[in-house]
Write a protein that holds these residues in place. Structure first.
Motif, PDB file in Angstrom:
ATOM      1  N   THR A 148       0.857  -1.172   0.000  1.00 37.62           N
ATOM      2  CA  THR A 148       0.000   0.000   0.000  1.00 37.62           C
ATOM      3  C   THR A 148       0.890   1.216   0.000  1.00 37.62           C
ATOM      4  O   THR A 148       2.037   1.159   0.452  1.00 37.62           O
ATOM      5  N   ASP A 183      -3.568   6.395  -5.218  1.00 34.64           N
ATOM      6  CA  ASP A 183      -3.314   6.627  -3.794  1.00 34.64           C
ATOM      7  C   ASP A 183      -3.927   5.536  -2.920  1.00 34.64           C
ATOM      8  O   ASP A 183      -4.560   5.802  -1.899  1.00 34.64           O
ATOM      9  N   GLY A 184      -3.769   4.294  -3.346  1.00 27.84           N
ATOM     10  CA  GLY A 184      -4.211   3.149  -2.558  1.00 27.84           C
ATOM     11  C   GLY A 184      -5.639   2.700  -2.805  1.00 27.84           C
ATOM     12  O   GLY A 184      -6.041   1.648  -2.318  1.00 27.84           O
ATOM     13  N   GLU A 185      -6.419   3.459  -3.548  1.00 29.29           N
ATOM     14  CA  GLU A 185      -7.810   3.092  -3.845  1.00 29.29           C
ATOM     15  C   GLU A 185      -7.891   2.431  -5.219  1.00 29.29           C
ATOM     16  O   GLU A 185      -7.457   3.008  -6.212  1.00 29.29           O
ATOM     17  N   GLU A 186      -8.459   1.227  -5.269  1.00 28.56           N
ATOM     18  CA  GLU A 186      -8.638   0.567  -6.561  1.00 28.56           C
ATOM     19  C   GLU A 186      -9.659   1.331  -7.385  1.00 28.56           C
ATOM     20  O   GLU A 186     -10.789   1.545  -6.951  1.00 28.56           O
ATOM     21  N   LEU A 187      -9.222   1.754  -8.580  1.00 23.95           N
ATOM     22  CA  LEU A 187     -10.116   2.477  -9.486  1.00 23.95           C
ATOM     23  C   LEU A 187     -10.591   1.613 -10.641  1.00 23.95           C
ATOM     24  O   LEU A 187     -11.740   1.730 -11.062  1.00 23.95           O
ATOM     25  N   CYS A 218      -4.650   1.456  -9.158  1.00 26.06           N
ATOM     26  CA  CYS A 218      -5.018   2.130  -7.912  1.00 26.06           C
ATOM     27  C   CYS A 218      -4.495   3.563  -7.926  1.00 26.06           C
ATOM     28  O   CYS A 218      -3.407   3.822  -8.425  1.00 26.06           O
ATOM     29  N   ARG A 226     -10.592  12.157 -11.654  1.00 23.51           N
ATOM     30  CA  ARG A 226     -10.134  11.890 -10.277  1.00 23.51           C
ATOM     31  C   ARG A 226      -8.883  12.686  -9.949  1.00 23.51           C
ATOM     32  O   ARG A 226      -8.754  13.233  -8.847  1.00 23.51           O
ATOM     33  N   ARG A 256       1.732  14.265   0.130  1.00 26.86           N
ATOM     34  CA  ARG A 256       0.603  13.892  -0.722  1.00 26.86           C
ATOM     35  C   ARG A 256       0.523  14.765  -1.971  1.00 26.86           C
ATOM     36  O   ARG A 256      -0.443  14.672  -2.703  1.00 26.86           O
ATOM     37  N   ASP A 269     -10.176  -2.284 -12.911  1.00 27.81           N
ATOM     38  CA  ASP A 269      -9.590  -3.577 -13.246  1.00 27.81           C
ATOM     39  C   ASP A 269      -9.995  -3.872 -14.679  1.00 27.81           C
ATOM     40  O   ASP A 269     -11.000  -3.376 -15.171  1.00 27.81           O
TER      41      ASP A 269
END
Length: 100
Positions: free
Chosen positions: A6, A75-79, A73, A92, A16, A81
């Protein structure tokens, strides 16, 4: 490598400042190669850090992502597949920029 990686925790606003995009896939995947080419093209324009993960190099990643690569992903969020949606990614990233 143990566990699914992560992004590191932010140390403050500067940490950030640059969004991080991780792509999980493997070299034999044509969808992965296509997504990577799009991300490489967009990286200079949109200013994000790109980290590529070869799921064949780690058993846990392989189990987690084998059926649905590429997984992308922000920043760690799956966007995404399977397929990267460029318009959604742009939106985003614009949203992140506007919150800074």
């Amino acid at each position: 490598m143990t566990g699914i990686p992560t992004p590191p925790a932010a140390a403050g606003p500067a940490a950030r400042a640059v969004p991080r995009i991780d792509i999980y896939g493997h070299a034999e995947c044509c969808l992965c190669r296509t997504a990577m080419a799009v991300l490489e093209r967009l990286r200079g324009e949109l200013g994000f850090r790109l980290v590529e993960h070869d799921i064949t190099a780690d058993e846990e990643l392989h189990r987690a992502y084998f059926e649905r690569v590429p997984v992308i992903c922000l920043d760690g969020e799956e966007l995404f597949d399977y397929r990267l949606e460029e318009a959604v990614l742009r939106a985003r990233l614009d949203d992140l920029e506007s919150r800074r």
